[in-house]
Design a protein around this motif. Sequence first.
Motif, mmCIF file in Angstrom:
data_model
loop_
_atom_site.group_PDB
_atom_site.id
_atom_site.type_symbol
_atom_site.label_atom_id
_atom_site.label_comp_id
_atom_site.label_asym_id
_atom_site.label_seq_id
_atom_site.Cartn_x
_atom_site.Cartn_y
_atom_site.Cartn_z
ATOM 1 N N ARG A 116 0.824 -1.208 0.000
ATOM 2 C CA ARG A 116 0.000 0.000 0.000
ATOM 3 C C ARG A 116 0.862 1.264 0.000
ATOM 4 N NH1 ARG A 116 -5.740 -0.309 2.192
ATOM 5 N NH2 ARG A 116 -5.897 0.760 0.187
ATOM 6 N N THR A 117 0.220 2.369 -0.277
ATOM 7 C CA THR A 117 0.954 3.633 -0.420
ATOM 8 C C THR A 117 1.709 3.992 0.860
ATOM 9 O OG1 THR A 117 0.764 5.961 -1.018
ATOM 10 C CG2 THR A 117 -0.983 5.077 0.367
ATOM 11 N N ARG A 118 2.728 4.809 0.712
ATOM 12 C CA ARG A 118 3.476 5.308 1.879
ATOM 13 C C ARG A 118 3.086 6.746 2.210
ATOM 14 N NH1 ARG A 118 6.112 1.466 5.000
ATOM 15 N NH2 ARG A 118 5.796 -0.360 3.706
ATOM 16 N N CYS A 119 1.983 7.248 1.688
ATOM 17 C CA CYS A 119 1.506 8.581 2.084
ATOM 18 C C CYS A 119 1.425 8.620 3.611
ATOM 19 C CB CYS A 119 0.131 8.839 1.473
ATOM 20 S SG CYS A 119 -0.589 10.391 2.046
ATOM 21 N N LYS A 131 -8.428 7.183 1.261
ATOM 22 C CA LYS A 131 -7.991 5.813 0.954
ATOM 23 C C LYS A 131 -8.243 4.905 2.160
ATOM 24 C CE LYS A 131 -4.262 5.059 -1.635
ATOM 25 N NZ LYS A 131 -4.868 4.259 -2.725
ATOM 26 N N ASN A 148 4.185 12.953 -2.575
ATOM 27 C CA ASN A 148 2.947 12.574 -3.261
ATOM 28 C C ASN A 148 3.026 12.765 -4.782
ATOM 29 O OD1 ASN A 148 2.240 13.027 -0.315
ATOM 30 N ND2 ASN A 148 0.348 12.150 -1.078
ATOM 31 N N ALA A 159 -2.005 10.074 -3.723
ATOM 32 C CA ALA A 159 -0.984 9.123 -3.254
ATOM 33 C C ALA A 159 -0.204 8.531 -4.422
ATOM 34 C CB ALA A 159 -1.660 7.995 -2.482
ATOM 35 N N HIS A 161 1.984 4.976 -5.795
ATOM 36 C CA HIS A 161 2.276 3.561 -5.561
ATOM 37 C C HIS A 161 3.774 3.457 -5.266
ATOM 38 C CE1 HIS A 161 1.886 -0.704 -5.695
ATOM 39 N NE2 HIS A 161 2.876 -0.787 -6.557
ATOM 40 N N PRO A 162 4.160 2.763 -4.189
ATOM 41 C CA PRO A 162 5.552 2.849 -3.752
ATOM 42 C C PRO A 162 6.527 1.832 -4.346
ATOM 43 C CG PRO A 162 4.228 1.722 -2.097
ATOM 44 C CD PRO A 162 3.296 2.072 -3.224
ATOM 45 N N ASP A 203 -6.792 0.064 -4.701
ATOM 46 C CA ASP A 203 -5.470 0.273 -5.310
ATOM 47 C C ASP A 203 -5.330 -0.464 -6.638
ATOM 48 O OD1 ASP A 203 -4.768 1.659 -3.030
ATOM 49 O OD2 ASP A 203 -3.653 -0.010 -2.141
ATOM 50 N N HIS A 267 -0.210 7.029 -8.900
ATOM 51 C CA HIS A 267 -0.864 5.934 -8.164
ATOM 52 C C HIS A 267 -0.569 4.584 -8.799
ATOM 53 C CE1 HIS A 267 -4.612 4.284 -6.109
ATOM 54 N NE2 HIS A 267 -4.230 5.153 -5.201
#
Length: 337
Positions: A116-119, A131, A148, A159, A161-162, A203, A267
Amino acid sequence: MIGFQYSRASSVADAVSQMAASPGAKFLAGGSNLVDLMKMHVERPLKLIDVSRLPLDKVEETAGGGLRIGALVRNTDLAYHPLVERRYPMLSSAILAGASQQLRNMASIGGNLVQRTRCSYFYDITTACNKRNPGSGCAAIDGHNRMNAILGTSEACIAVHPSDMCVALAVLEAKVHVTSPGGERAIALADFHRLPGDTPQRDTNLDPGGLITAIELPPQGFPANYTYLKIRDRLSYAFALVSVAAGLELDGGTVREARFALGGVAHKPWRKAEAEAALTGQRADEAAFGRAADIVLREAKGFGHNTFKIDLARRVIVRALSQAARGTPQLQSNKIA
Ligand SMILES: Cc1cc2nc3c(=O)[nH]c(=O)nc-3n(C[C@H](O)[C@H](O)[C@H](O)COP(=O)(O)OP(=O)(O)OC[C@H]3O[C@@H](n4cnc5c(N)ncnc54)[C@H](O)[C@@H]3O)c2cc1C
Ligand code: SF4
């Protein structure tokens, strides 16, 4: 303490049927993202279905000349696999640019796709985040948004995608094999991750209850002219500000085919067909690479703290493509000799 059930799946079919029978459950692979999210109360699965011992840990050649990579192959094992190092070195570089050696030893390929995102607001349950909590707002848009997105954003979520690995998979045009209650299907990597739109809580386009079983790579790996260039705040153990995976096929100094994707900016891994097509038949030089970068970035939009990424992305695209053209890819700096 928040209680949850735990069970171990005995086969792919068992994993999928357990998931279908357990609303609110999650698959557990290496646990390197999911367990952190549970500790921070961001994810609260009612049940963990442990898939980590399923026999999905092989890297095999396909009849068509590509590779089929089981979803439970560890990131380290894939990065150092001889066939990957020789035929898809861009993928090795991208994986080794991510996380740390210890994390890569635990992290699975399937889990890497679904991480999952790192926001930072996503991880802070005291803040508004569409989210994490749909309809609550987005604290990042007017907040500290240095990490971001600048492309493909929506009013609901900015966000990124990491994953590093997925940026290389986008260039390699991988397919994601999934088994779900409805059967088996393959999803093109380009269609696997979603843009946030007004449903940022989703996602991916993974089917509900779907288990990723493998990733398939087509034969074309760009082993001669490739790079994965990741710009980050520290040389290791940091997510990308901007990254670029690039693969070129050259005729002398002329581009026969160009592919490149950006990480850390959207994203999903970001490719732009028009920018790649604009390089075909051009001299492989900085002027042409700069024009391609401008095509990618003409839709980019900053949100204050992250506006610097637009200029940074342009420079990273030009440098990555130049390195690929020279056949001097980024050194695999994390690699233990
Ligand atoms: C400190 C830190 C730094 C990191 N730095 C980077 C970095 O720089 N670059 C980078 O790319 N990554 C980075 N990562 C992320 C790391 O790569 C992921 O945590 C890892 O790849 C997830 O794999 P896993 O097997 O541990 O997944 P898990 O944590 O077990 O699962 C993650 C998600 O995937 C789902 N899932 C797992 N397997 C499957 C499957 N087969 N089918 C369907 N769903 C599945 C789970 O249900 C869960 O929702 C970092 C992680 C940490 C903790
Ligand atoms: S950018 Fe997305 S993940 Fe971050 S706070 Fe906004 S809605 Fe949440």
